[in-house]
Motif scaffolding. Structure first.
Motif, PDB file in Angstrom:
ATOM      1  N   ALA A   1       2.908  -0.705 -19.831  1.00 54.09           N
ATOM      2  CA  ALA A   1       2.525   0.562 -19.033  1.00 54.09           C
ATOM      3  C   ALA A   1       2.487   0.259 -17.600  1.00 54.09           C
ATOM      4  O   ALA A   1       2.908   1.364 -16.753  1.00 54.09           O
ATOM      5  N   LEU A   2       2.167  -1.013 -17.266  1.00 59.03           N
ATOM      6  CA  LEU A   2       2.104  -1.247 -15.679  1.00 59.03           C
ATOM      7  C   LEU A   2       3.766  -1.335 -15.074  1.00 59.03           C
ATOM      8  O   LEU A   2       3.993  -0.787 -14.347  1.00 59.03           O
ATOM      9  N   VAL A   3       4.522  -1.921 -16.237  1.00 57.72           N
ATOM     10  CA  VAL A   3       6.096  -1.865 -15.822  1.00 57.72           C
ATOM     11  C   VAL A   3       6.575  -0.483 -15.782  1.00 57.72           C
ATOM     12  O   VAL A   3       7.310  -0.372 -14.607  1.00 57.72           O
ATOM     13  N   ASN A   4       6.318   0.295 -16.289  1.00 64.53           N
ATOM     14  CA  ASN A   4       6.633   1.643 -16.440  1.00 64.53           C
ATOM     15  C   ASN A   4       6.215   2.417 -15.302  1.00 64.53           C
ATOM     16  O   ASN A   4       7.004   3.198 -14.611  1.00 64.53           O
ATOM     17  N   PHE A   5       5.015   2.161 -14.749  1.00 63.43           N
ATOM     18  CA  PHE A   5       4.465   2.799 -13.779  1.00 63.43           C
ATOM     19  C   PHE A   5       5.150   2.161 -12.322  1.00 63.43           C
ATOM     20  O   PHE A   5       5.714   3.338 -11.515  1.00 63.43           O
ATOM     21  N   PHE A   6       5.227   0.951 -12.128  1.00 61.17           N
ATOM     22  CA  PHE A   6       6.208   0.478 -10.985  1.00 61.17           C
ATOM     23  C   PHE A   6       7.602   0.996 -11.197  1.00 61.17           C
ATOM     24  O   PHE A   6       8.021   1.158 -10.000  1.00 61.17           O
ATOM     25  N   ILE A   7       8.193   1.221 -12.178  1.00 60.39           N
ATOM     26  CA  ILE A   7       9.574   1.561 -12.158  1.00 60.39           C
ATOM     27  C   ILE A   7       9.641   3.023 -11.981  1.00 60.39           C
ATOM     28  O   ILE A   7      10.544   3.318 -10.980  1.00 60.39           O
ATOM     29  N   MET A   8       8.614   3.861 -12.497  1.00 64.35           N
ATOM     30  CA  MET A   8       8.668   5.560 -11.919  1.00 64.35           C
ATOM     31  C   MET A   8       8.567   5.540 -10.471  1.00 64.35           C
ATOM     32  O   MET A   8       8.968   6.418  -9.937  1.00 64.35           O
ATOM     33  N   ALA A   9       7.578   4.564  -9.926  1.00 66.18           N
ATOM     34  CA  ALA A   9       6.953   4.628  -8.484  1.00 66.18           C
ATOM     35  C   ALA A   9       8.476   4.233  -7.574  1.00 66.18           C
ATOM     36  O   ALA A   9       8.809   4.902  -6.712  1.00 66.18           O
ATOM     37  N   LEU A  10       9.158   3.173  -8.128  1.00 65.37           N
ATOM     38  CA  LEU A  10      10.536   2.820  -7.345  1.00 65.37           C
ATOM     39  C   LEU A  10      11.437   4.049  -7.403  1.00 65.37           C
ATOM     40  O   LEU A  10      11.999   4.176  -6.364  1.00 65.37           O
ATOM     41  N   VAL A  11      11.550   4.363  -8.511  1.00 66.60           N
ATOM     42  CA  VAL A  11      12.596   5.619  -8.844  1.00 66.60           C
ATOM     43  C   VAL A  11      12.382   6.771  -7.836  1.00 66.60           C
ATOM     44  O   VAL A  11      13.250   7.404  -7.129  1.00 66.60           O
ATOM     45  N   LEU A  12      11.157   6.994  -7.843  1.00 65.81           N
ATOM     46  CA  LEU A  12      10.529   8.234  -6.946  1.00 65.81           C
ATOM     47  C   LEU A  12      10.777   7.925  -5.405  1.00 65.81           C
ATOM     48  O   LEU A  12      11.319   8.685  -4.841  1.00 65.81           O
ATOM     49  N   PHE A  13      10.478   6.690  -5.123  1.00 66.70           N
ATOM     50  CA  PHE A  13      10.614   6.390  -3.608  1.00 66.70           C
ATOM     51  C   PHE A  13      12.107   6.388  -3.360  1.00 66.70           C
ATOM     52  O   PHE A  13      12.447   6.702  -2.243  1.00 66.70           O
ATOM     53  N   CYS A  14      12.926   5.980  -4.010  1.00 64.25           N
ATOM     54  CA  CYS A  14      14.530   5.829  -3.735  1.00 64.25           C
ATOM     55  C   CYS A  14      14.876   7.162  -3.863  1.00 64.25           C
ATOM     56  O   CYS A  14      15.764   7.379  -2.895  1.00 64.25           O
ATOM     57  N   LEU A  15      14.563   8.033  -4.770  1.00 66.06           N
ATOM     58  CA  LEU A  15      15.007   9.443  -4.837  1.00 66.06           C
ATOM     59  C   LEU A  15      14.348  10.028  -3.521  1.00 66.06           C
ATOM     60  O   LEU A  15      15.390  10.850  -2.878  1.00 66.06           O
ATOM     61  N   LEU A  16      13.273   9.961  -3.110  1.00 71.31           N
ATOM     62  CA  LEU A  16      12.933  10.726  -1.832  1.00 71.31           C
ATOM     63  C   LEU A  16      13.561  10.211  -0.551  1.00 71.31           C
ATOM     64  O   LEU A  16      13.635  11.038   0.329  1.00 71.31           O
TER      65      LEU A  16
END
Length: 137
Positions: free
Chosen positions: A70-85
């Motif tokens: 769950a932690l890894v999923n959270f950090f992957i989601m945050a990284l993808v959102l950061f790159c997208l923004l």
């Protein structure tokens, strides 16, 4: 229809709308962490303390891996959102039309340094006649 699409694009890509969307997505991902923490750590500990269920060492390892997942999923989601923004912000900067500088409407009197209309041939402050072109700032 083109005006409608342009208005929607302006609305959807405003800074506060993007912040809200990121907040909702990060909140959803963080909810997964909290759920995993509750299901995989807190509930088993409470059941162990109360004697409701007995766990062996393999069960505890499975709970830990679920939480780490769950932690890894959270950090992957945050990284993808950061790159997208970052990409969206870069595209927004490229898409903005540079505002052309407006032609100056005033100039400075070379004698008293007061602001005067650009077409003036005599300074209204010091009454000097302006025969030469004054440099623009």
């Amino acid at each position: 229809m083109k005006k409608f699409i342009e208005e929607f694009k302006t609305f959807a890509l405003r800074g506060n709308m993007m912040d809200m969307a990121v907040g909702i997505l990060i909140g959803g991902a963080f909810s997964g962490i909290v759920t995993s923490l509750t299901d995989n750590f807190i509930t088993p500990i409470l059941k162990f303390v109360t004697g409701a269920e007995r766990y062996n060492l393999q069960d505890v390892a499975g709970f830990a891996s679920s939480f780490v997942s769950a932690l890894v999923n959270f950090f992957i989601m945050a990284l993808v959102l950061f790159c997208l923004l970052k990409v969206i912000n870069k595209l927004m900067k490229l898409g903005r039309k540079k505002e052309e500088a407006a032609a100056p409407v005033t100039k400075k009197c070379p004698y008293c340094m007061s602001e005067i209309a650009i077409e003036a041939t005599r300074c209204p402050h010091c009454t000097s006649e302006l025969h030469m072109e004054v440099e623009k700032e």
